[in-house]
Design an enzyme around this catalytic site. Structure first.
Site, short mmCIF file in Angstrom:
data_model
loop_
_atom_site.label_atom_id
_atom_site.label_comp_id
_atom_site.label_asym_id
_atom_site.label_seq_id
_atom_site.Cartn_x
_atom_site.Cartn_y
_atom_site.Cartn_z
N LYS A 124 0.82 -1.21 0.00
CA LYS A 124 0.00 0.00 0.00
C LYS A 124 0.86 1.27 0.00
CE LYS A 124 -2.58 2.65 3.47
NZ LYS A 124 -1.45 3.39 4.02
N ASN A 125 1.84 1.31 0.92
CA ASN A 125 2.58 2.57 1.06
C ASN A 125 3.53 2.85 -0.10
OD1 ASN A 125 1.17 3.18 3.33
ND2 ASN A 125 2.78 2.64 4.79
N CYS B 117 -5.16 8.26 8.99
CA CYS B 117 -5.40 7.81 10.36
C CYS B 117 -4.97 8.87 11.36
CB CYS B 117 -4.63 6.52 10.62
SG CYS B 117 -5.23 5.14 9.64
N ASP C 237 3.39 0.51 12.26
CA ASP C 237 2.16 -0.02 11.64
C ASP C 237 1.88 -1.47 12.05
OD1 ASP C 237 1.83 2.41 10.47
OD2 ASP C 237 2.23 1.77 8.42
N ARG D 115 0.04 15.17 13.08
CA ARG D 115 0.92 14.62 12.04
C ARG D 115 1.36 15.76 11.13
NH1 ARG D 115 -1.64 9.15 9.63
NH2 ARG D 115 0.48 8.80 8.91
N ARG E 45 -9.11 0.32 3.72
CA ARG E 45 -8.14 1.24 3.12
C ARG E 45 -6.85 0.51 2.79
NH1 ARG E 45 -6.24 5.35 6.82
NH2 ARG E 45 -4.75 5.35 5.13
C1 UD1 Z 1 4.07 6.80 6.68
C2 UD1 Z 1 3.07 5.70 6.43
C3 UD1 Z 1 2.42 5.24 7.74
C4 UD1 Z 1 3.49 4.89 8.77
C5 UD1 Z 1 4.54 5.99 8.89
C6 UD1 Z 1 5.72 5.59 9.76
C7 UD1 Z 1 2.29 6.21 4.21
C8 UD1 Z 1 1.19 6.70 3.36
N1 UD1 Z 1 2.06 6.20 5.53
O1 UD1 Z 1 3.32 7.90 7.23
O2 UD1 Z 1 1.62 4.12 7.45
O3 UD1 Z 1 2.87 4.73 10.02
O4 UD1 Z 1 5.06 6.33 7.59
O5 UD1 Z 1 6.32 4.45 9.27
O6 UD1 Z 1 3.33 5.80 3.75
N2 UD1 Z 1 6.80 14.15 11.10
C9 UD1 Z 1 7.05 15.49 11.38
N3 UD1 Z 1 7.10 16.36 10.34
C10 UD1 Z 1 6.92 15.97 9.06
C11 UD1 Z 1 6.67 14.61 8.79
C12 UD1 Z 1 6.62 13.73 9.83
O7 UD1 Z 1 7.21 15.87 12.54
O8 UD1 Z 1 6.98 16.82 8.16
C13 UD1 Z 1 6.75 13.18 12.22
C14 UD1 Z 1 5.40 12.48 12.32
O9 UD1 Z 1 4.48 13.22 13.10
C15 UD1 Z 1 5.79 11.17 12.98
C16 UD1 Z 1 7.17 10.89 12.38
O10 UD1 Z 1 7.67 12.15 11.92
O11 UD1 Z 1 5.93 11.35 14.36
C17 UD1 Z 1 7.19 9.91 11.25
O12 UD1 Z 1 6.21 10.29 10.30
P1 UD1 Z 1 6.35 9.88 8.77
O13 UD1 Z 1 7.43 8.88 8.61
O14 UD1 Z 1 6.41 11.11 7.96
O15 UD1 Z 1 4.95 9.18 8.52
P2 UD1 Z 1 3.98 9.33 7.28
O16 UD1 Z 1 4.79 9.54 6.04
O17 UD1 Z 1 2.90 10.29 7.59
#
Ligand code: UD1
Length: 434
Positions: free
Chosen positions: A22-23, A117, A307, A122, A399
């Protein structure tokens, strides 16, 4: 309202074929927007997140053809910049990849703040920091994001991510692919889906090196050409079936996987006394029926994935002894524990730490899928519980799991989707206040 109804107690036995990741898919579909030709994508998971992104691409003018159940062709040559359908975009987290792809293709992007989610706040500050470094002006206003490269094209830059972020790493790769010059992303995330996105783009003519390490170099190219690509298997879907097999004391051959991507999950399951045997593209999981406690801390790849935390937590609720689960990525990812308690689990949560007392004899109950993986955890709990479990809000689960009910039934689970008449609003309010 559709719910899953599970009569627990059956050990899972047999073979299950894992779908595409999915990701990876949710980044590769937006990436196809940048391709000047037809891309054929195989092993595309049929789940609602990919359906939604394909609908968004069609709305933008791409031609999307379903070749067979898991193969699609996308032709984005006639896409012109226009507003994306915001109601769809705000439903999924991955819609943020359209910013990187649109900026790369048009030098301009307009989207909503992403949905997905709810694990607490986030932010997307690291995505924005990356786009800014590549020369884009970004304005976030009233839930919308406007991005523009004043000179029409982004330029390469050096970006150090303050936080290891999957989304920011992938989005910066997307934006940098068609930029002029070289981009270097430092402190990049290393998840398998990042490598998959880079491999997809490289197979269409991009020049991306180092994906899978913490330093990724993107040499911008003038155009991407069409091609064919097959998405990697889903690490989390595979892990979910592995934990379900262990938790039900079953024996399941999980097929079409990359065992290397599952090492962190296999290692943790072995600590619980589960047998995990790795083959070239499958893993065999044999539950012992006598689960041992284990401590888990979620971390960026190659650490234990956040996850998989709810599914593993559910297993540990039934293990012998007390387990400590530490959530290293998100502030609020223990909401499923409230649902697990309704089924008899004894769990204390303090911020990012949960203590699972273990030895729970779960009993069926009406519960909710609080989010995608929390929903999968409730399914595992229902499979192990005595009696009947009803799970609401299954749209979250759909999803991310292709044909979840069909695959589980083929493994011997007693699970069905049942359509219940909607409850009167007054009752729903009473429940939510309580
Ligand atoms: C992706 C995955 C999600 C998974 C997560 C962590 C997708 C669509 N989703 O989510 O399933 O749980 O990786 O493996 O691929 N953060 C910041 N600033 C940013 C971006 C992130 O502070 O600009 C923080 C987030 O709040 C979180 C951490 O960094 O605490 C990791 O987030 P991130 O790896 O970006 O997760 P997603 O890409 O949203």
């Amino acid at each position: 309202m559709e719910k899953y109804v599970i009569n627990g107690g059956n050990a899972l036995r047999g073979e299950v074929e894992i779908s595409g990741a999915k990701n990876a898919a949710v980044a590769i579909i937006p990436a196809a927007l940048m391709v000047d030709g037809i891309c054929r994508i195989e092993n595309m998971p049929q789940i609602s997140d990919t359906d939604m992104l394909l609908t968004i691409l069609s709305h933008l003018g791409a031609e999307v053809k379903l070749i067979n159940k898991n193969t699609i062709e996308i032709d984005s040559r006639n896409v012109r910049f226009c507003d994306a359908p915001f109601d769809l975009m705000r439903k999924i987290r991955a819609s943020y990849y359209l910013i990187g792809a649109m900026l790369g293709r048009f030098g301009v992007a307009k989207t909503t703040m992403p949905g997905g989610c709810n694990f607490g706040v986030r932010p997307i500050d690291q995505h924005i920091k990356g786009f800014n470094a590549l020369g884009a002006d970004i304005e976030v206003k009233n839930g919308f994001i406007f991005a523009e490269a004043p000179e029409g094209r982004l330029h390469g830059s050096r970006i150090y991510l303050d936080k290891v972020s999957v989304g920011a790493t992938m989005n910066i790769i997307l934006a940098a692919t068609l930029a002029s010059g070289r981009t270097i992303i430092e402190n990049a995330a290393r998840e398998p889906h990042i490598v998959d996105l880079a491999n997809f783009l490289n197979s269409m003519g991009a020049d991306i090196r180092g994906a899978g390490t913490d330093t990724i170099k993107v040499n911008g190219v003038e155009r991407l050409h069409g091609g064919s690509y097959s998405i990697i298997p889903d690490q989390i879907e595979a892990g979910t079936y592995m934990v379900a097999a262990a938790a039900t004391a079953g024996e399941v051959l999980v097929k079409n996987v990359i065992p290397k991507h599952l090492e962190c999950i296999s290692a943790k399951l072995r600590e619980t006394g589960t047998i995990v045997q790795e083959y070239e593209d499958s893993v065999l999981v044999k539950g012992s029926g006598n689960l041992r406690k284990a401590n888990v801390k979620t971390l960026p790849y190659p650490g234990f994935p956040t996850d998989m935390q709810p599914q593993m937590g559910t297993l540990l609720a039934m293990a012998n002894g007390t387990s400590v689960v530490t959530e290293g990525i998100y502030d609020n990812r223990f909401k499923y524990v409230n649902e697990l308690r309704k089924m008899g689990a004894d769990v204390q949560v303090d911020g990012r730490i949960a203590i699972f007392e273990g030895n729970a004899k779960l009993t069926g109950a009406p519960v909710m899928a609080c989010d995608l993986r929390a929903g999968a955890a409730m399914v595992i709990a229902g499979l192990c519980a005595s009696g009947t479990t009803q799970i609401e809000d299954i749209h979250f689960i759909e999803r991310g799991y292709e044909n979840f009910v069909g695959k589980l039934r083929a493994l011997g689970a007693d699970i069905a989707i049942v359509d219940f008449p909607d409850e009167p609003e007054i009752h729903e309010k009473a429940v939510s206040v309580g």
